[in-house]
Design a protein around this motif. Structure first.
Motif, PDB file in Angstrom:
ATOM      1  N   GLY A 101       0.764  -0.933   0.587  1.00 52.08           N
ATOM      2  CA  GLY A 101       0.207  -0.090   0.113  1.00 52.08           C
ATOM      3  C   GLY A 101       0.841   1.273  -0.081  1.00 52.08           C
ATOM      4  N   LEU A 102       1.926   1.106   0.581  1.00 53.43           N
ATOM      5  CA  LEU A 102       3.096   2.318   0.638  1.00 53.43           C
ATOM      6  C   LEU A 102       3.430   2.239  -0.384  1.00 53.43           C
ATOM      7  N   GLU A 103       4.026   1.560  -1.190  1.00 51.61           N
ATOM      8  CA  GLU A 103       4.379   2.158  -2.894  1.00 51.61           C
ATOM      9  C   GLU A 103       3.796   2.724  -3.417  1.00 51.61           C
ATOM     10  N   GLU A 104       2.390   2.504  -3.432  1.00 54.13           N
ATOM     11  CA  GLU A 104       1.810   1.926  -4.260  1.00 54.13           C
ATOM     12  C   GLU A 104       1.140   3.460  -3.990  1.00 54.13           C
ATOM     13  N   LEU A 105       0.308   4.318  -2.564  1.00 55.00           N
ATOM     14  CA  LEU A 105       0.811   5.630  -2.276  1.00 55.00           C
ATOM     15  C   LEU A 105       2.145   6.062  -2.685  1.00 55.00           C
ATOM     16  N   SER A 106       3.233   6.049  -2.409  1.00 55.25           N
ATOM     17  CA  SER A 106       4.306   6.186  -3.252  1.00 55.25           C
ATOM     18  C   SER A 106       4.191   6.439  -4.391  1.00 55.25           C
ATOM     19  N   ARG A 107       3.804   5.769  -5.379  1.00 57.23           N
ATOM     20  CA  ARG A 107       3.984   6.037  -6.996  1.00 57.23           C
ATOM     21  C   ARG A 107       3.179   7.656  -7.126  1.00 57.23           C
ATOM     22  N   LEU A 108       1.667   7.791  -6.588  1.00 55.36           N
ATOM     23  CA  LEU A 108       1.186   8.458  -6.321  1.00 55.36           C
ATOM     24  C   LEU A 108       1.556  10.057  -6.513  1.00 55.36           C
ATOM     25  N   VAL A 109       1.996   9.902  -5.276  1.00 56.06           N
ATOM     26  CA  VAL A 109       2.352  11.084  -4.817  1.00 56.06           C
ATOM     27  C   VAL A 109       3.592  11.630  -5.933  1.00 56.06           C
ATOM     28  N   ALA A 110       4.293  10.425  -6.498  1.00 52.91           N
ATOM     29  CA  ALA A 110       5.356  10.881  -7.447  1.00 52.91           C
ATOM     30  C   ALA A 110       5.244  11.291  -8.692  1.00 52.91           C
ATOM     31  N   ASP A 111       3.514  11.039  -9.496  1.00 55.95           N
ATOM     32  CA  ASP A 111       3.135  10.907 -10.106  1.00 55.95           C
ATOM     33  C   ASP A 111       1.960  12.469 -10.502  1.00 55.95           C
ATOM     34  N   GLY A 112       2.141  13.057  -9.192  1.00 54.03           N
ATOM     35  CA  GLY A 112       2.065  14.874  -8.521  1.00 54.03           C
ATOM     36  C   GLY A 112       0.297  14.398  -7.961  1.00 54.03           C
ATOM     37  N   GLU A 113      -0.572  13.129  -7.480  1.00 55.71           N
ATOM     38  CA  GLU A 113      -1.279  12.879  -7.059  1.00 55.71           C
ATOM     39  C   GLU A 113      -1.320  11.562  -5.458  1.00 55.71           C
ATOM     40  N   PRO A 114      -1.543  12.166  -4.726  1.00 60.55           N
ATOM     41  CA  PRO A 114      -2.221  13.697  -3.862  1.00 60.55           C
ATOM     42  C   PRO A 114      -1.154  14.434  -3.535  1.00 60.55           C
ATOM     43  N   ALA A 115      -1.780  15.627  -3.339  1.00 54.84           N
ATOM     44  CA  ALA A 115      -0.905  16.495  -3.525  1.00 54.84           C
ATOM     45  C   ALA A 115      -1.940  17.076  -2.434  1.00 54.84           C
ATOM     46  N   PRO A 116      -1.523  17.174  -0.488  1.00 45.15           N
ATOM     47  CA  PRO A 116      -1.602  17.629  -0.352  1.00 45.15           C
ATOM     48  C   PRO A 116      -2.247  18.872   0.184  1.00 45.15           C
ATOM     49  N   PRO A 117      -3.467  19.751   0.164  1.00 42.58           N
ATOM     50  CA  PRO A 117      -3.614  21.137  -0.166  1.00 42.58           C
ATOM     51  C   PRO A 117      -2.611  21.553   1.883  1.00 42.58           C
ATOM     52  N   VAL A 118      -2.080  22.376   1.828  1.00 47.58           N
ATOM     53  CA  VAL A 118      -1.487  23.477   3.081  1.00 47.58           C
ATOM     54  C   VAL A 118      -2.192  24.634   3.222  1.00 47.58           C
ATOM     55  N   ASP A 119      -2.806  24.861   4.216  1.00 43.55           N
ATOM     56  CA  ASP A 119      -3.063  25.703   4.720  1.00 43.55           C
ATOM     57  C   ASP A 119      -2.681  27.416   4.935  1.00 43.55           C
ATOM     58  N   ARG A 120      -1.380  26.712   5.636  1.00 44.15           N
ATOM     59  CA  ARG A 120      -0.589  27.551   5.979  1.00 44.15           C
ATOM     60  C   ARG A 120       0.702  26.829   6.423  1.00 44.15           C
ATOM     61  N   VAL A 121       1.978  27.592   6.880  1.00 46.99           N
ATOM     62  CA  VAL A 121       3.106  27.668   7.299  1.00 46.99           C
ATOM     63  C   VAL A 121       3.612  28.147   7.915  1.00 46.99           C
TER      64      VAL A 121
END
Length: 148
Positions: A101-121
């Protein structure tokens, strides 16, 4: 959790219906949801039917009403509380190590999805401010502490 779940589901090819308040509707659509039900003014179970997978992040009455939107043979997965054991298709999700599951999620993130939205830094010195914002709720994204 919801913003991440919407993006992952869309990246995997799902048609997504989400609940949010009216102010967050456009934001949730930008994440990829095709339909957004305003949970403050509408009962989602009156708007949505025959869903393959319901992700419950609220529990209680909301979880119980979620069964009404699930299709026969569908699933209800909760991260809040175990679903009614007498109903078929309920699952309680607890994060456990899962390499595949983590490998699949890593693949998605590497492809630009998902991109966690940032409210503020905020700087690390802004930790108290960040905590206060967490308690207020209804952010549109994550609060990031920058450590320099």
């Amino acid at each position: 959790m919801g913003s991440f779940a919407v993006q992952v589901a869309v990246a995997l090819g799902a048609s997504v219906t989400a609940t949010a308040d009216a102010e967050a509707g456009d934001f949730v659509r930008e994440l990829g949801a095709e339909q957004v039900v305003d949970h403050r003014s509408e009962r989602f179970e009156a708007q949505v039917k025959d869903v393959d997978l319901v992700c419950d992040t609220v529990g209680g009455d909301t979880q119980e009403r979620s069964w009404q939107v699930s299709r026969h043979g569908g699933r209800l997965v909760s991260i809040v509380a175990p679903p009614d054991a007498t109903k078929e298709g309920g699952r309680f999700f607890v994060v456990e190590p899962d390499r595949t599951g983590l490998e699949e999620l890593s693949r998605l993130v590497a492809d630009g999805e998902p991109a966690p939205p940032v409210d503020r830094v905020l700087p690390l010195a802004g930790t108290a401010q960040a905590y206060a914002a967490l308690e207020q709720g209804h952010r549109r994204g994550k609060i990031v502490l920058h450590v320099s």
